[in-house]
Design an enzyme around this catalytic site. Structure first.
Site, mmCIF file in Angstrom:
data_model
loop_
_atom_site.group_PDB
_atom_site.id
_atom_site.type_symbol
_atom_site.label_atom_id
_atom_site.label_comp_id
_atom_site.label_asym_id
_atom_site.label_seq_id
_atom_site.Cartn_x
_atom_site.Cartn_y
_atom_site.Cartn_z
ATOM 1 N N HIS A 283 0.807 -1.217 0.000
ATOM 2 C CA HIS A 283 0.000 0.000 0.000
ATOM 3 C C HIS A 283 0.841 1.268 0.000
ATOM 4 O O HIS A 283 0.283 2.369 -0.099
ATOM 5 C CB HIS A 283 -0.931 0.020 1.211
ATOM 6 N N ARG B 136 7.007 -5.354 3.314
ATOM 7 C CA ARG B 136 5.705 -5.973 3.073
ATOM 8 C C ARG B 136 5.533 -6.016 1.560
ATOM 9 O O ARG B 136 5.433 -4.982 0.898
ATOM 10 C CB ARG B 136 4.548 -5.197 3.697
ATOM 11 N N GLU C 211 -5.581 -11.427 8.057
ATOM 12 C CA GLU C 211 -6.384 -10.205 7.999
ATOM 13 C C GLU C 211 -7.710 -10.417 7.282
ATOM 14 O O GLU C 211 -8.359 -9.457 6.870
ATOM 15 C CB GLU C 211 -5.582 -9.093 7.315
ATOM 16 N N ASP D 27 -7.843 -4.363 7.864
ATOM 17 C CA ASP D 27 -8.548 -5.305 7.002
ATOM 18 C C ASP D 27 -9.325 -6.331 7.822
ATOM 19 O O ASP D 27 -10.433 -6.732 7.428
ATOM 20 C CB ASP D 27 -7.556 -6.018 6.073
#
Length: 260
Positions: free
Chosen positions: A52, A79, A154, A180
């Site tokens: 993200h 990530r 998540e 999430d």
């Protein structure tokens, strides 16, 4: 900085696996100079967010290099964009000492993430880590031992399969994506207070699954105070906010001071 029998970035995976308390920071901006300064603050790890965040491969490479250049013992994590061998291999080849793999729904998906992190015969990671080989390894077996595979729970499916996911050999840690997960449980927003009870129960489920497997469990936190509480609640590692959030907060606070 947390320390143990092994210290510095080279011992990060061992410290994580032994469930030593570990505190990290989250970076979403492609700003290697700022990332280097953050790495000098004393966090156990700094995670660059390729899922993200606003960072492409050149930014990841520069960010990981900046973290290493800080010489603070801080480990660089990434990530990755998805549970895909290309993204995982690319992050590790750039020199990440671990990857956080998002949206893991099953034991089979966790096994795939592990295989992408390890060289044969343990996994199927391709040999050719031009930068990572300068600092991690150098043999494939040593690299396998020094790289951490952290999988995210998540989703509702991931939550339902938490016990099986945590038990997968080679999964070094479980990481909860709170935003999430709360949405997946039915929250109207990532922080919907109406879901507090369900969310707390979900956290306990993941913690119990990780404990049964002897694996550390971590969670993302919006600030240092929340991170402190999560550690007190039994989490083994925590990530704090992000550089972009803190930049905005600092700018607004200074402006408010000026205007009174």
């Amino acid at each position: 900085m947390t320390s143990g029998s092994t210290t510095g970035a080279s011992g990060f995976a061992d410290r994580l696996r032994s469930r030593q308390r570990t505190v990290g920071y989250w970076v979403v901006c492609d700003n290697p100079v700022a990332t280097e300064r953050i790495a000098m603050a004393g966090y156990d790890y700094v995670c660059l967010d390729a899922q993200h965040g606003l960072i492409e491969y050149r930014g990841l490479l520069a960010g990981i290099t900046a973290i290493d250049a800080a010489n603070s013992g801080t480990a660089a994590l990434v990530r990755v964009q998805a549970n895909d061998r290309f993204w995982i291999s690319q992050a590790l080849d750039a020199g990440a000492r671990g990857v956080i793999v998002p949206m893991i729904d099953s034991a089979a998906e966790a096994e795939s993430a592990v295989a992408a992190c390890r060289f044969p015969p343990v996994g199927y990671r391709s040999n050719g880590a031009l930068r990572a080989s300068l600092r991690i390894g150098p043999s494939p077996a040593e690299a396998n031992a020094e790289v951490a595979c952290i999988v995210m729970i998540e989703t509702v499916s991931g939550l339902g399969n938490a016990t099986e996911i945590a038990a997968v050999p080679g999964v070094d840690a479980i990481y909860i994506g709170p935003s999430d997960l709360r949405l997946a449980l039915g929250g109207a927003t990532p922080t919907d207070p109406a879901l507090d009870a369900e969310f707390a129960a979900a956290l306990r489920t993941v913690q119990e699954a990780a404990k049964a497997a002897g694996k550390p469990v971590g969670i993302h936190c919006p600030d240092g105070a929340t991170a402190r509480r999560r550690l007190a609640d039994g989490f083994d590692f925590v990530s704090v906010a992000s550089d972009l959030v803190h930049l905005e907060q600092a700018v607004r606070n200074h402006l408010a001071d000026v205007r009174g």
